[in-house]
Design an enzyme around this catalytic site. Structure first.
Site, PDB file in Angstrom:
ATOM      1  N   ALA A   1      63.365  68.796   1.473  1.00 28.14           N
ATOM      2  CA  ALA A   1      61.912  68.676   1.497  1.00 28.14           C
ATOM      3  C   ALA A   1      61.409  67.237   1.376  1.00 28.14           C
ATOM      4  CB  ALA A   1      61.313  69.544   0.389  1.00 28.14           C
ATOM      5  N   ALA A   2      62.279  66.317   0.955  1.00 25.91           N
ATOM      6  CA  ALA A   2      61.844  64.915   0.899  1.00 25.91           C
ATOM      7  C   ALA A   2      62.373  64.122   2.093  1.00 25.91           C
ATOM      8  CB  ALA A   2      62.320  64.276  -0.413  1.00 25.91           C
TER       9      ALA A   2
ATOM     10  N   ASN B   1      78.341  69.114   6.058  1.00 32.07           N
ATOM     11  CA  ASN B   1      77.175  70.015   5.965  1.00 32.07           C
ATOM     12  C   ASN B   1      77.559  71.479   5.800  1.00 32.07           C
ATOM     13  OD1 ASN B   1      75.444  67.875   6.164  1.00 32.07           O
ATOM     14  ND2 ASN B   1      74.913  68.184   8.307  1.00 32.07           N
TER      15      ASN B   1
ATOM     16  N   ASP C   1      65.133  72.066  22.116  1.00 36.30           N
ATOM     17  CA  ASP C   1      65.751  71.918  23.437  1.00 36.30           C
ATOM     18  C   ASP C   1      64.901  72.605  24.510  1.00 36.30           C
ATOM     19  OD1 ASP C   1      68.074  70.715  22.130  1.00 36.30           O
ATOM     20  OD2 ASP C   1      68.374  72.734  21.355  1.00 36.30           O
TER      21      ASP C   1
ATOM     22  N   HIS D   1      73.392  74.151  20.169  1.00 38.92           N
ATOM     23  CA  HIS D   1      72.501  72.979  20.105  1.00 38.92           C
ATOM     24  C   HIS D   1      73.409  71.748  20.110  1.00 38.92           C
ATOM     25  CE1 HIS D   1      69.293  70.283  19.038  1.00 38.92           C
ATOM     26  NE2 HIS D   1      69.857  69.960  17.895  1.00 38.92           N
TER      27      HIS D   1
END
Ligand code: NAD
Ligand code: LMR
Length: 326
Positions: free
Chosen positions: A12-13, A107, A161, A189
């Site tokens: 969120a930042a 990730n 996209d 993606h």
């Protein structure tokens, strides 16, 4: 007044959120009469939480009438509590010379933990939209951790996209972009994605008849759309942010607007020859708030099928690369 929608946003930042949160609070995502509560999640690092405080101050300073509450937290169990929508933006972006799949190692693990927590604490009607790259496989990872929420609730974003493809086609044809319809993104993606044009139209006519340049469609067009993210990183020194936020607004708005037909990465269930257990960009029709059906009857020529096979193979390989995590 309607009951507020609880929207949890990770990262969120970060850059994307700095555009996204203000659009959500203004009503662009859920409509002009739908109040929202933003549940903002960041990493437990002082600098990130301090930056989040600044974002919250700016949200307050906008005096958005629809914004009925703000939660700021580094505890995902608090952030996802009772959330109706979980927008998973928080993840590392790639730098120049990297592919999005290079981010999987760092990730991927974020989405294991978040998938579990969302399944445990989010609202019964919770929907998830993954943006953090590589988005399709991160979404598959999060969904793999859920026992309560069905896999169809987990979607990943390929709308950026689709929007890129629509703009490129309008430019080439010299028409307003609203004239371009039915251009959808299939697969990953990543540069292998396929912006399938055979069923697209311009001003109601088959796209190929209007553009008349098959070589451009099969070559430079696909290449420009597939590598647009890298082109932006090369130009800006940072990955797309405002356009990504805008695409997420489109993704969620169209998933909550029955009748809309748009590109979303969902569990393929075998459509168009995709492996049933990968999350592939596909055309979907929204059937109710947050529910959809995959449109499976578009005919694909041999050349399109070959392109779909390539992007499917990449998704299968990404899944294999993280199989130990699942
Ligand atoms: P950013 O680095 O500006 O912000 C990411 C934020 O996420 C940071 O503030 C970081 O502290 C936070 N974060 C990291 N791990 C977290 C966690 N476990 N929980 C909560 N917050 C966490 O990056 P950005 O530009 O906002 O991009 C975010 C992601 O979106 C990247 O992975 C990027 O590649 C991806 N992206 C995807 C698309 C798409 O079309 N799918 C488009 C653009 C960017
Ligand atoms: C994009 O398509 O702009 C994002 O996925 C960011 C990136 O890494 O390309």
């Amino acid at each position: 007044m309607k009951t507020p929608v609880r929207v949890a946003v990770t990262g969120a930042a970060g850059q994307i959120s700095y555009s996204l949160l203000f659009r959500i609070a203004s009503g662009a995502m859920f409509g002009p009469d739908q109040p929202v509560i933003l549940q903002l999640i960041e990493v437990p690092v002082e600098k990130a939480m301090q930056a989040l405080d600044g974002v919250a101050m700016e949200l307050e300073d906008c005096a958005f009438p629809l914004l009925k509450g703000l939660v700021l937290t580094s505890d995902a169990k608090v952030g996802f509590k009772d959330a109706n929508w979980c927008l998973l933006v928080g993840a590392k972006p790639r730098g120049p010379g990297m592919e999005r799949a290079d981010l999987l190692k760092d990730n991927g693990k974020i989405f294991i933990e978040q998938g579990k927590i969302i399944d445990a604490v989010a609202a019964d009607n919770a929907r998830v939209a993954v943006v953090g790259n590589p988005a399709n496989t991160n979404c598959m990872i999060a969904a793999s951790q859920a026992k309560r929420l069905p896999a169809e609730r987990f979607t990943a974003m390929v709308r950026l996209d689709q929007n890129r493809a629509q703009s490129q086609l309008a430019k080439k044809a010299g028409v307003d972009l609203t004239e371009v319809k039915n251009i959808f993104i299939y697969g990953n993606h990543s540069p292998t994605m396929y912006p399938a044009y055979p069923h697209a139209t311009i001003s109601g006519k088959p796209l190929l008849d209007v553009i008349g340049d098959k070589a451009w469609l099969q070559g430079p067009f696909c290449e420009t759309v597939g590598k647009r993210g890298a082109a932006i990183i090369a130009a800006r020194g940072a990955s797309s942010a405002a356009s990504a936020a805008n695409a997420l607004v489109d993704h969620v708005r169209d998933l909550t607007t029955p009748g809309r037909v748009h590109s979303v990465a969902v569990k393929s269930n075998g459509a168009y020859g995709f492996d049933p257990n990968v999350w592939a960009g596909l055309p979907v029709r929204t059937t109710g708030p947050g529910s959809y059906e995959v449109i499976t009857n578009y005919r694909m020529c041999e050349c399109c099928q070959a392109k779909l096979a390539v992007t499917n193979q990449e998704l299968v390989e990404e899944r294999a690369a993280v199989s130990a995590l699942l």
